[in-house]
Design a protein around this motif. Structure first.
Motif, mmCIF file in Angstrom:
data_model
loop_
_atom_site.group_PDB
_atom_site.id
_atom_site.type_symbol
_atom_site.label_atom_id
_atom_site.label_comp_id
_atom_site.label_asym_id
_atom_site.label_seq_id
_atom_site.Cartn_x
_atom_site.Cartn_y
_atom_site.Cartn_z
ATOM 1 N N VAL A 36 0.901 -1.169 0.016
ATOM 2 C CA VAL A 36 -0.117 -0.155 -0.195
ATOM 3 C C VAL A 36 0.525 1.587 -0.181
ATOM 4 C CG1 VAL A 36 -2.143 1.200 1.898
ATOM 5 C CG2 VAL A 36 -2.537 -1.089 1.617
ATOM 6 N N ALA A 37 2.481 1.048 0.878
ATOM 7 C CA ALA A 37 2.846 2.466 0.575
ATOM 8 C C ALA A 37 4.012 2.716 -0.688
ATOM 9 C CB ALA A 37 3.962 2.457 1.989
ATOM 10 N N SER A 38 3.612 1.624 -1.571
ATOM 11 C CA SER A 38 4.266 1.680 -2.597
ATOM 12 C C SER A 38 4.598 3.271 -3.117
ATOM 13 C CB SER A 38 3.525 1.298 -3.676
ATOM 14 O OG SER A 38 3.395 -0.233 -4.021
ATOM 15 N N ILE A 56 5.926 5.421 -1.680
ATOM 16 C CA ILE A 56 5.880 6.590 -0.033
ATOM 17 C C ILE A 56 6.581 5.860 0.970
ATOM 18 C CG2 ILE A 56 4.116 8.349 -0.760
ATOM 19 C CD1 ILE A 56 2.079 6.445 1.144
ATOM 20 N N GLY A 57 7.425 5.341 0.595
ATOM 21 C CA GLY A 57 7.958 4.692 0.991
ATOM 22 C C GLY A 57 8.410 2.758 1.510
ATOM 23 N N GLY A 58 6.893 2.634 0.786
ATOM 24 C CA GLY A 58 7.602 0.891 0.546
ATOM 25 C C GLY A 58 8.635 0.114 -0.344
ATOM 26 N N SER A 59 8.853 -0.726 -0.437
ATOM 27 C CA SER A 59 10.501 -0.950 -0.449
ATOM 28 C C SER A 59 10.248 -1.770 -1.475
ATOM 29 C CB SER A 59 11.026 -1.748 -0.084
ATOM 30 O OG SER A 59 10.126 -3.169 0.877
ATOM 31 N N THR A 60 8.641 -2.685 -2.268
ATOM 32 C CA THR A 60 9.254 -3.678 -3.129
ATOM 33 C C THR A 60 9.179 -2.767 -4.566
ATOM 34 O OG1 THR A 60 8.469 -5.036 -1.744
ATOM 35 C CG2 THR A 60 7.884 -5.460 -3.788
ATOM 36 N N LYS A 88 1.997 3.683 -9.066
ATOM 37 C CA LYS A 88 2.257 3.146 -10.165
ATOM 38 C C LYS A 88 2.172 1.765 -10.745
ATOM 39 C CE LYS A 88 2.307 4.531 -15.295
ATOM 40 N NZ LYS A 88 1.122 3.865 -15.929
ATOM 41 N N GLU A 89 3.767 2.082 -10.715
ATOM 42 C CA GLU A 89 4.192 0.291 -10.895
ATOM 43 C C GLU A 89 3.886 -0.855 -9.392
ATOM 44 O OE1 GLU A 89 8.691 -1.758 -9.419
ATOM 45 O OE2 GLU A 89 8.808 0.538 -10.267
ATOM 46 N N ALA A 90 3.168 -0.224 -8.556
ATOM 47 C CA ALA A 90 2.557 -1.709 -8.808
ATOM 48 C C ALA A 90 0.525 -1.735 -8.476
ATOM 49 C CB ALA A 90 2.125 -1.192 -5.952
#
Lengths: 466, 433
Positions: free
Chosen positions: B269-271, B273-277, B282-284
């Protein structure tokens, strides 16, 4: 071809100051903005070539594909082996660097135009308006005295350096750029763009994650604002750039517009190319003013850079065979102004049919996606089988082909030829092609009954209504 | 004139900044990211030592800024969650809200259900191998079907941990290599779950279990008979290890998503804005849509098209998945149900924001069409009688109708949905204009 003037006799033929020559065509202008134009073009081309290496595009676009969609009449243009393609792009990089520093400028520009165009003639699926613009500009510039100042050429032969160029030189480039903007605007004068806010609604919603701007981009009215502003920009920016009183402000708008588009859309070098080239609309001596301001402001580096844009004395570059070149460039501009109009003759719905779409400056005008599979049938045996083009084409090729009727027919003929080579005789090839345009549900794109092995262009079905 | 333009631009930028900052729940200071400073600010507001608007600071959506909100924000700053309760409705933005709901109501709930079914399967298999019999075999078969279907539903959002752990290959390889399985039984390897982890994909997972649990020739007696004897001890051990392995794999997958585990859900969910994956939202988002399309394409081409022989050459019953159990159509239906859930938001964990909610504002026509196509595809598959291996010959018309319905759905997802959402490579593989 072009030549930089060298002797007093030639200078005497072309007065040093504005207004002396009677005809507008014969007047001369400061060379400085032309130098900036050349350097900016070269720098952006260097970056463009670098991106081909950095992103692996040489491999993915020219080495990996097993089939290329040739332009009619250019089937003889074939890719080099892998090492040759890399060498080709390395050469393009060297030529771009030569353009930047103005070393063998005319030769470098001509060679760059040929080499760059050759690459893009390899495959229709990689056609982009801004690459076409690069080819056109490089070719045009190769006829102009682009190395007259601020160049290794001028440094090596100072007696041939010039501080001024014929005014038409600058005007040719201005008109060329103006045509790009103008027809880019004409392409947006349609109901989808102006009434439905498409494809901006799609494109902006996809960028909702952008910091600060993102949430705004998802607002429904924003797509309309962008649509109308975009069309107004394209249609109106050239006149404002031409008009002395507004051109500085207009250039500011150009910068804001292109920076914004570079943030929002993956359009690569195009925004930077236009930001770098449109100062040609400003007063031709603007780099010298920058020089003066920079020197006054105590910015020596900037001052040096600006000074480099202009040669010393008020010599005027003479273009050998000027009349012929002017005539050729006038014809070129007339064609540039005419060719985009063919879309209005060929079709009343260019976005759907793509007849006359290429080489018409229809920049960022639609969102179109499709999928195509082929069914081959051997009439002798009655056997039929399906072919998924993704088995042979790259994802980019498959996706570009799926929305463009000439390429669908190209590939159908290729499949028929392959079947013949495999000993299956003359097979029939039919396409199951579906396309979605600007947010409409997908519909069948080409006549599924047409045997495309025998068609030059896939017969297009009418676009569905709204 | 110019100075007025500059001033207007500056004011516009400031306005944009002020408003856009309100979009991130937990970002109390409007910096664009959640930090310890935000947590402190929320705690100060909760203690009456400052002000903080609900849209940024009411992290649990209670209607007030409390110490609990401060703790939630501090947890988020430490990477232990993403506050989503701020009362602005669209505080996360529509696409991040979709990801949040997919993670919580779809993936986490779905993987919990899967792990639960796998645990029940392990128990049922344990009962069966302890005392093989027809009734226990039927229970184990039912548990196998339920677990496999629970997995198939989740294939529509097979991303992140599922890919990293190669869960699909380890528990649901399209076919089992029965010869190699027999060789393992005849061999001397310790038949434990850990040992199975070292084996190839064709010797583990659902298809390998199917080999033990279903006997298309001998039926229930045949399958039971192959587990009964003393000489079948290694068969029983293999089957038990398979069930344990599936349970462990699905639990690992569930735990990777759980907030108390790997917490991939929050990371997802944090893609951007801090998500690491995923580097960006947009990518997620694109990955989700592409996974969904991939599942539809797999069903169309591999699970229906190939057995039907649509590429030419006639029916190929040998290409039907899960041929011994005759569960192919159930798996296909579960795949389609998973796609429908993601699109409609009808997740295992309850109704939530689906992909359709992103499509509808951009094209109501496409949204309506996709919903209709989902219904059609599910109905068309349901109309084909099991087993699929027979249907592709005896009920070819129905099977072809199902294939064509799935094809229409896949086409709409690939062309219409991806296009309207800007998910495909909009401008091609290189630059575009």
């Amino acid at each position: 071809m072009t030549e930089i003037s060298g002797g007093p006799r030639r200078f005497a033929r072309r007065p040093e100051t504005k207004g002396v020559r009677r005809s507008w065509l014969g007047s001369s202008v400061d060379v400085a903005s032309l130098v900036f134009f050349r350097v900016a073009f070269g720098v952006v081309m260097l970056a463009a070539v670098g991106r081909y290496f950095a992103y692996g595009w040489i491999d993915s676009l020219f080495v990996r594909p097993r089939f290329f969609f040739a332009y009619p009449g250019f089937e003889w243009v074939q890719p080099w082996p892998a090492w040759g393609m890399y060498l080709h792009f390395a050469a393009l990089g060297v030529l771009a660097a030569a353009i930047v520093v103005g070393c063998f400028t005319r030769t470098a520009l001509a060679a760059f135009a040929l080499a760059f165009t050759w690459v893009h003639l390899l495959d229709k699926t990689i056609y982009l308006n801004h690459y076409y613009l690069v080819s056109v500009l490089a070719a045009v510039m190769s006829l102009l005295p682009m190395g007259a100042a601020g160049s290794v050429d001028a440094w090596r032969a100072p007696e041939r350096a010039a501080a001024r160029v014929p005014a038409w030189v600058v005007w040719v480039l201005r008109i060329q750029l103006a045509l790009v903007y103008f027809y880019g605007g004409v392409a947006k004068l349609n109901a989808d763009w102006l009434v439905h806010g498409q494809p901006l609604r799609i494109w902006l919603a996809a960028r909702g994650d952008l910091p600060l701007l993102g949430p705004w981009l998802e607002l429904p009215w924003m797509a309309y604002a962008f649509s109308w502003a975009g069309a107004a920009f394209d249609l109106g920016i050239a006149p404002f750039l031409f008009w002395r009183r507004t051109r500085l402000l207009a250039y500011g708008v150009v910068v804001v517009f292109h920076v914004l588009t570079s943030l929002l859309f993956p359009i690569g070098i195009f925004p930077w190319l236009m930001i770098g080239l449109t100062p040609i609309f400003l007063d031709p001596g603007w780099p010298r003013r920058v020089h003066a301001v920079a020197r006054a402001a105590g910015l020596p580096a900037m001052a040096r850079a600006a000074r480099a844009a202009g040669a010393s004395a008020g010599r005027v570059a003479v273009v050998r065979g000027e009349r012929a070149i002017v005539a050729a460039l006038a014809l070129h501009l007339a064609l540039q102004a005419t060719i985009p109009l063919r879309t209005f003759v060929a079709t009343d719905d260019v976005a759907w049919t793509e007849e006359g779409f290429r080489f018409a400056w229809r920049v960022m005008a639609m969102e179109k996606a499709g999928t195509t599979t082929f069914r081959l049938r051997d009439p002798a045996t009655g056997l039929s089988w399906k072919v998924d083009p993704r088995a042979e084409l790259t994802p980019l090729q498959a996706s570009m082909m799926a929305t463009q009727p000439d390429m669908i027919a190209d590939y159908a003929r290729h499949l028929a030829a392959e079947a013949r080579r495999a000993g299956r005789g003359d097979v029939e090839v039919r396409a199951d092609a579906w396309v979605s345009l600007n947010g409409r549900p997908s519909r069948r794109f080409v006549d599924p009954e047409a045997d495309l092995a025998r068609e030059a262009r896939a017969p297009i079905l009418p676009r569905p209504g709204d | 004139m110019i100075s007025r333009t500059i001033l207007a631009t500056a004011v516009a930028v400031l306005a944009l900044t002020a408003t856009a900052d309100a979009q991130l729940c937990g970002d109390a200071d409007g910096s664009g990211a959640i930090s310890v400073t935000d947590g402190v600010r929320v705690l100060r507001a909760a203690a009456g030592l400052g002000e903080c608007e609900l849209a940024r600071c009411d992290a649990d959506g209670s209607g007030a800024v409390t110490v609990s909100d401060g703790v939630n924000v501090l947890r988020a700053a430490a990477g232990l969650g993403t506050p989503t309760g701020c009362p602005t409705g669209g505080s996360l933005g529509p696409r991040r809200t979709f990801l949040r709901d997919l993670a919580s109501a779809g993936a986490i709930a779905g993987y919990r259900a899967l792990a639960s079914e796998a645990a029940a399967l392990e128990v049922a298999v344990g009962d069966l191998v302890t005392a093989p019999g027809g009734e226990r075999l039927a229970l184990a078969q039912a548990a196998w079907r339920a677990t496999r279907r629970a997995w198939k539903v989740t294939e529509a959002f097979r991303l992140g941990p599922s890919e990293a752990q190669r869960t699909s290959a380890r528990i649901d390889w399209p076919s089992a290599n029965t010869g190699q399985i027999d060789a393992e039984i005849a061999g001397g390897g310790a038949l434990s779950s850990a040992y199975l982890d070292t084996l190839g994909a064709q010797k583990v997972g659902f298809q390998a279990m199917e080999y033990f649990l279903f006997d298309p020739v001998g039926g229930v007696p045949g399958a039971v008979d192959r587990l009964l004897g003393n000489e079948d001890a290694r068969r029983r051990a293999y089957l038990q290890a398979l069930a344990t392995n599936v349970r462990e794999r699905t639990e690992a997958l569930r735990d990777a998503w759980e907030p108390g585990g790997g917490n991939f859900g929050d990371d997802f969910v944090a893609s951007g804005i801090g998500g690491s994956t995923f580097a960006s939202l947009k990518e997620a988002f694109d990955e989700v849509v592409n996974r969904m399309i991939f599942t539809a394409e797999t069903v169309e081409e591999n699970r229906l098209g190939a057995p039907l022989g649509v590429d030419g050459g006639g029916a190929r019953p040998d290409l039907v998945e899960s041929p011994r159990s005759g569960d192919a159509l159930a798996g296909i239906a579960a795949n389609l149900q998973g796609i429908a859930d993601v699109y409609r938001g009808t997740y295992t964990g309850g109704q939530a924001t689906g992909l359709g909610a992103q499509v509808a504002p951009l094209s109501a026509a496409i949204d309506a069409e996709v919903r209709a196509l989902l219904t059609d595809a599910l109905a068309a598959v349901a109309a084909v009688p099991e087993p699929l291996a027979d249907a592709i010959v005896d009920h070819r018309e129905e099977a072809l109708a199902a294939y064509e319905a799935v094809q229409r759905l896949r086409r709409a997802l690939t062309v219409d949905v991806a296009s309207v959402l800007g998910v495909k490579l909009t401008f091609g593989g290189n630059d575009g204009d």
